[in-house]
Design a protein around this motif. Structure first.
Motif, PDB file in Angstrom:
ATOM      1  N   MET A   1       0.847  -1.529  -0.390  1.00 48.38           N
ATOM      2  CA  MET A   1      -0.138   0.157   0.214  1.00 48.38           C
ATOM      3  C   MET A   1       0.897   1.471  -0.235  1.00 48.38           C
ATOM      4  N   ARG A   2       0.998   2.387  -0.826  1.00 48.09           N
ATOM      5  CA  ARG A   2       1.316   3.322  -0.741  1.00 48.09           C
ATOM      6  C   ARG A   2       0.911   4.724  -0.160  1.00 48.09           C
ATOM      7  N   ASP A   5      -1.401   6.276  -0.609  1.00 44.48           N
ATOM      8  CA  ASP A   5      -2.474   6.571  -0.645  1.00 44.48           C
ATOM      9  C   ASP A   5      -3.601   5.654   1.303  1.00 44.48           C
ATOM     10  N   MET A   9      -7.135   7.635   2.536  1.00 48.18           N
ATOM     11  CA  MET A   9      -7.759   6.905   3.548  1.00 48.18           C
ATOM     12  C   MET A   9      -7.832   7.411   4.478  1.00 48.18           C
ATOM     13  N   THR A  12      -9.286  10.521   4.615  1.00 47.21           N
ATOM     14  CA  THR A  12     -11.496  10.909   4.147  1.00 47.21           C
ATOM     15  C   THR A  12     -12.299  10.656   5.035  1.00 47.21           C
ATOM     16  N   GLN A 322      -1.178  -2.974   7.624  1.00 43.33           N
ATOM     17  CA  GLN A 322      -1.984  -1.862   6.813  1.00 43.33           C
ATOM     18  C   GLN A 322      -3.026  -0.915   7.933  1.00 43.33           C
TER      19      GLN A 322
ATOM     20  N   ARG B  97     -18.544   6.209   1.335  1.00 40.62           N
ATOM     21  CA  ARG B  97     -17.850   8.156   1.177  1.00 40.62           C
ATOM     22  C   ARG B  97     -16.716   7.752   0.015  1.00 40.62           C
ATOM     23  N   VAL B 109      -5.321  -0.735  -3.776  1.00 39.14           N
ATOM     24  CA  VAL B 109      -4.628   0.067  -3.290  1.00 39.14           C
ATOM     25  C   VAL B 109      -4.058  -0.694  -2.231  1.00 39.14           C
ATOM     26  N   LEU B 110      -4.782  -2.003  -2.116  1.00 40.57           N
ATOM     27  CA  LEU B 110      -4.673  -1.992  -0.485  1.00 40.57           C
ATOM     28  C   LEU B 110      -2.853  -2.873  -1.202  1.00 40.57           C
ATOM     29  N   GLY B 112      -0.602  -2.065  -3.780  1.00 45.38           N
ATOM     30  CA  GLY B 112      -0.421  -0.921  -4.074  1.00 45.38           C
ATOM     31  C   GLY B 112       0.242  -1.255  -5.447  1.00 45.38           C
TER      32      GLY B 112
END
Lengths: 403, 237
Positions: A1-2, A5, A9, A12, A322, B97, B109-110, B112
């Motif tokens: 995961m970047r 990002d 997340m 938000t 994560q 959302r 996303v998870l 990467g």
């Protein structure tokens, strides 16, 4: 995961629960602002005292009888214990002959009652010489300050503070009147303007008399303190040595006197105020720790609100780390935002203080601002760990079902 | 593809131990279209959870894609899910959302995946499920059938080998349910192993491998190469 990002997340999530987020922001902001404001108070007081000292001029020495090896304020305290050999007006006169010394201002202090036509009140008495006005630049309402007299001249005359003048004489002119101090009659030769201060003494309630007269009242032959103005800033060191040498010669080889310069005294004040300011900062920091427990609470609520979402993330392959990272980022973000708001609020409060008390230069020291922000961040991280781990430990099946 | 050997799953409920799965042995081939049916509490959801590595068996061996996954750590399980398994849930589990596109991007996303590639793949999947004009809608702006199609797009975007669907049509009207089922069967036709839990006997008839569960045991396995119209022998008792 970047990283981007993850931040996105977390952000938000922060935005999605405005009530929760703003509650936390307020708690952290109060803590940070409290640190800023309290340290600004301490720092303002320190700067005020420093500026008061500096307004005396740059080449002053402070002399007190009694030897104090420690130095600093202890020298003044030493005078309270008394000295085996008095520091006499003859000593003062001898010191005045040093080529490095411009003026000598000896002082004897005490209290007395002053009485005029049946009106009586307590006062603080300052026996000194005309050079006092030269050092402090007093303003007078009427009359004049102590004239230049021989040190032994005990003429009963006085210069009175503004409060005393108003209480005893009302609107009448005090100059020229005779008042009673203890069992003596004294003529008023001057009245000071309101609001003067000398090294913490409130001059509105003070009465200046010639030093020889004060010595008679208090039946003493020893000067309590003396301020010495040297001929220049460069001659400070020589003047100091001269004072010690002269006193030693006159006191049969005993150097029973303490000489301090402004720097020494200022250092001592600075140390005292630094301790005071750090103590205030420490007290304010406790509120940050309290805010930390609120972070924990709010993040735990966040975890239970978002149980199903955490379950989903796990089903989609999110690793333990994560999920911990997501919630820690969120907690850190909230505490960082809170810290920023707190710094702004703190500066606003300090600005307000400066408007209300323009005399004092309130300002939060940089170290206080930096450590308040760091502490807010640290408490966000520290208190965010437990809720984040709880989120990561959720059973995916139960979490998906929303339990 | 999937092999269960003596799989048991026990839960402790109060002082009692409930045996949700009792000594299940089952083999499911790659490319299979299987349905699991049975009354409530028969253990079919537990079976699906164990299949999907969301739940770990109390005992027994589970071979997935030739690898024993019974002893994996949580993170290894997560990695395996990410690579091999897609999930479709009865209640969709979309994040409110986020837009449809962002929801589909979430698994990437998870994992990467870079943003540009993510967007491409997610929109391809949404096109595939017929939502090309709904990409920027949020779940609350979509109908139930559309939401489930977003969820399906999300489940296949990581190109899994197996798709697990728990009552995928349970919250949908019959028309949307049929559309969703068509999409799932289309994915199966492309080679995906499809396993679904359902109450709906019609769906059960359409599957090729039909498993019936009662009290934690698979007690009937019936294989049909094609649908048999009028055969209602699989209707729930």
């Amino acid at each position: 995961m970047r990283l981007l990002d993850r931040n996105q997340m977390a952000l938000t999530a922060v935005v999605r629960y405005p009530l929760r987020s703003s509650m936390l922001l307020v708690a952290i902001a109060i803590g940070v602002a409290a640190v800023l404001v309290l340290t600004a108070l301490g720092e303002g007081a320190r700067l005020y005292v420093t500026s008061q000292f500096n307004s005396l001029g740059t080449h002053l020495l402070f002399v007190a009888p009694g030897k104090n090896e420690v130095g600093g304020l202890g020298g003044i305290a030493g005078s309270l214990g008394g000295s085996p050999r008095p520091f006499t007006l003859d000593d003062v006169r001898a010191l005045g002959r040093s080529p490095y010394i411009a003026t000598t201002t000896p002082m004897v202090m005490g209290t007395a009652n002053i009485n005029y036509q049946g009106l009586e009140r307590g006062i603080s008495v300052l026996g000194t010489t005309h050079t006092m006005k030269r050092l402090f630049d007093y303003e007078l309402n009427s009359g004049r300050f102590l004239p230049e007299l021989d040190l032994d001249n005990a003429t009963p005359m006085c210069v009175i503070g503004d409060t005393i003048a108003r209480e005893l004489f009302g609107n009448a002119e005090p100059v020229g009147k005779w008042v009673r101090m203890g069992d003596r009659r004294v003529r008023v030769i001057g009245a000071l303007s309101q609001g003067g201060q000398t090294g913490g003494h409130d001059l509105d309630e003070a009465v200046f008399v010639p030093i020889a007269f004060a010595m008679q009242i208090y039946d003493t032959e020893s000067v309590q303190r003396m301020m010495v103005e040297t001929t220049s800033a460069e001659s400070m060191v020589k003047a100091k040595k001269d004072i010690l040498d002269i006193i030693k010669a006159r006191h049969f080889g005993h150097e029973d006197i303490t000489v301090m310069d402004q720097g020494t005294i200022l250092d001592t004040f600075n140390k005292i105020f630094l301790v005071l300011t750090s103590t205030l900062a420490g007290i304010a920091a406790i509120s940050l720790a309290v805010a930390g427990t609120l972070i924990m609470n709010v993040m735990l609520v966040a975890v239970s609100q978002r149980t199903a979402e955490i379950g989903l993330l796990k089903a989609l392959g999110a690793r333990r780390g994560q999920i911990i990272g997501l919630f820690l980022t969120e907690a850190t973000m909230l505490s960082l935002l809170g810290a920023v708001v707190g710094v702004l609020v703190g500066y606003a409060c300090i600005e307000l203080l400066r408007q209300v008390y323009p005399l004092i230069d309130f300002r939060a020291p940089d170290w206080a601002v930096i450590s308040a922000v760091l502490m807010a961040l640290a408490s966000g991280l520290l208190f965010g760990i437990m809720p984040a781990r709880r989120a990561a430990d959720l059973d995916p099946v139960e979490a998906l079902a929303g339990h | 593809m999937i092999r269960f050997e003596n799989i048991c799953r026990d839960f402790k409920v109060g002082d009692e131990i409930v045996h949700a799965l009792k000594d299940v042995n089952q083999h499911i081939e790659a490319g299979e279209y299987a349905s699991i049916m049975g009354p409530s509490g028969s253990g079919k959801s537990t079976l699906l959870n164990v299949l999907g590595l969301l739940d770990t068996p109390s005992s027994g061996r589970y071979w997935l894609n030739g690898r024993d996954v019974s002893e994996l750590t949580d993170d290894e399980l997560a990695a395996t899910r990410q690579k091999f398994i897609g999930f479709v849930f009865q209640s969709f589990h979309l994040i409110q959302r986020m837009t449809a596109l962002e929801n589909v991007e979430l698994p990437m996303v998870l994992a990467g995946v870079a943003p540009a590639e993510r967007r491409d793949r997610a929109s391809q999947m949404l096109c595939k499920t017929g939502l090309e004009d709904r990409m920027t809608h949020r779940p609350d702006q979509l109908s139930g059938g559309q939401r489930q199609r977003v969820a399906i797009a999300r489940s296949i975007v990581m190109e899994p080998k197996i798709l697990l669907a728990d009552e995928p049509t349970g919250n949908l009207d019959s028309q949307s349910g049929k559309e969703v089922l068509d999409i799932l069967e289309g994915l199966h036709a492309e080679g995906l192993t499809l396993i679904l839990v359902t109450h709906d006997p019609v769906i059960g008839q359409r599957s090729h491998l039909h498993l019936r569960m009662t009290d934690g045991v698979i007690h009937a396995e019936r294989r049909h190469q094609q649908r048999l119209p009028g055969d209602d022998s699989h209707a729930p008792a």
